[in-house]
Design a protein around this motif. Structure first.
Motif, PDB file in Angstrom:
ATOM      1  N   ARG A 157      13.166  -4.010  -5.607  1.00  0.00           N
ATOM      2  CA  ARG A 157      14.483  -3.404  -5.425  1.00  0.00           C
ATOM      3  C   ARG A 157      14.411  -2.369  -4.305  1.00  0.00           C
ATOM      4  O   ARG A 157      13.365  -1.732  -4.092  1.00  0.00           O
ATOM      5  N   SER A 178      14.792  -7.942  -8.147  1.00  0.00           N
ATOM      6  CA  SER A 178      16.014  -7.644  -7.404  1.00  0.00           C
ATOM      7  C   SER A 178      16.852  -8.873  -7.073  1.00  0.00           C
ATOM      8  O   SER A 178      18.081  -8.806  -7.039  1.00  0.00           O
ATOM      9  N   SER A 181      21.264 -10.553  -7.894  1.00  0.00           N
ATOM     10  CA  SER A 181      21.957  -9.535  -8.688  1.00  0.00           C
ATOM     11  C   SER A 181      22.609 -10.212  -9.887  1.00  0.00           C
ATOM     12  O   SER A 181      23.506 -11.041  -9.733  1.00  0.00           O
ATOM     13  N   HIS A 224      20.425  -3.295  -5.273  1.00  0.00           N
ATOM     14  CA  HIS A 224      20.083  -4.611  -4.753  1.00  0.00           C
ATOM     15  C   HIS A 224      20.228  -4.630  -3.241  1.00  0.00           C
ATOM     16  O   HIS A 224      21.031  -3.883  -2.669  1.00  0.00           O
ATOM     17  N   ASP A 228      20.528 -10.232  -2.015  1.00  0.00           N
ATOM     18  CA  ASP A 228      20.483 -10.446  -3.475  1.00  0.00           C
ATOM     19  C   ASP A 228      21.889 -10.686  -4.009  1.00  0.00           C
ATOM     20  O   ASP A 228      22.098 -11.500  -4.918  1.00  0.00           O
TER      21      ASP A 228
END
Length: 272
Positions: A157, A178, A181, A224, A228
């Motif tokens: 992340r 991460s 999402s 994120h 992501d």
């Protein structure tokens, strides 16, 4: 959180209460039967989820390639996007992003699906019962798929690492999950189902607008990377479309009891 749940409950009650006056639409159901039926549907939808992105006959493979290109392009500029978002930080945006994170909570989405499904049974509405089923199935698929991708990629992340290229596959660490999402994938799965069941262009735009804002809030809060969020949005939309397509195809053909002069039987009824 309590206020949001209470508001959701009240909205579902107000939405479904008028349907109690309609004729009976739902046949007698059992807990075991519903669980068994849901498990079969999820099994079939899981297979569809795995093969749909690679289908050539309906052009899905080209959409997949387009999404992959968008993810790759966003990945290239992940650090720059994070820096731009940090430069535009403000108190009002912070509050808005907090709201986005709340409405994007996957547990809240599952609770909403449960309320719609349960409310439809109480209101004896077959239409809303199926809507609740589709919401729940799309969310389960999206959350499960997101979890699998998260752990198999193990991407760090942005809060935990300054490098967008830090991956620890199957490390099962909180700061290295991460991509994608899950808030975004869950939000887009829900938006996809609700938009498919709505005839209002305004409501369709509202559903996707809310889901997009959830994705923005995750990147803005540095939870994120931007790529992501793109992966999460694509995954959620895919899950929603797979589920609604499965239900639409399933609804085309059904067995219906028929009576004749010399007896009774079953007729295969379909719509095309």
């Amino acid at each position: 959180m309590k206020h949001s749940l209470l508001t959701t409950i009240l909205l579902v009650i107000l939405l479904l209460a008028p349907l109690r006056a309609l004729p009976s639409e739902i046949n007698e159901i059992t807990f075991g039967g519903e669980i068994s039926s849901a498990a079969r549907r999820l099994g079939n939808e899981s297979v569809d989820l795995a093969v749909t992105p690679f289908r050539l006959e309906n052009g899905s493979i080209f959409i997949t390639l387009g999404v992959a290109g968008a993810v790759g392009l966003t990945y290239t500029f992940d650090r720059q996007i994070r820096e731009k978002l940090a430069d535009h930080s403000s108190r009002s945006l912070n509050k808005a992003a907090d709201a986005g994170a709340l409405i994007g909570d996957p547990y809240l989405h599952l609770g909403l699906a449960t309320l719609v499904y349960g409310g439809a049974i109480l209101a004896d509405s077959a239409k809303w019962k199926e809507t609740g089923e589709m919401m729940g199935e799309a969310l389960i698929l999206a959350d499960a798929a997101a979890f699998i991708v998260k752990e198999s990629t193990g991407r760090g992340r942005p809060l935990a690492t300054s490098s967008k290229d830090n991956f620890r596959p199957f490390g099962f660490q909180n700061d290295f999950d991460s991509m994608p999402s899950m808030h975004t994938s869950s939000s887009f799965a829900l938006a996809s189902v609700l938009a498919a069941t709505s005839e209002s262009i305004f409501m369709k735009a509202a559903y996707y607008g809310a889901a997009t804002f959830v994705g923005f809030s995750r990147a803005y809060q540095n939870k994120h990377w931007a790529s992501d969020v793109i992966v999460g949005a694509a995954l959620g939309e895919l899950c929603g479309r797979v589920v609604t397509s499965f239900h639409a195809n399933r609804s085309r053909v059904a067995l219906a009891p028929q009576t004749y002069e010399n007896g009774a039987g079953l007729a295969l009824v379909g719509t095309w």
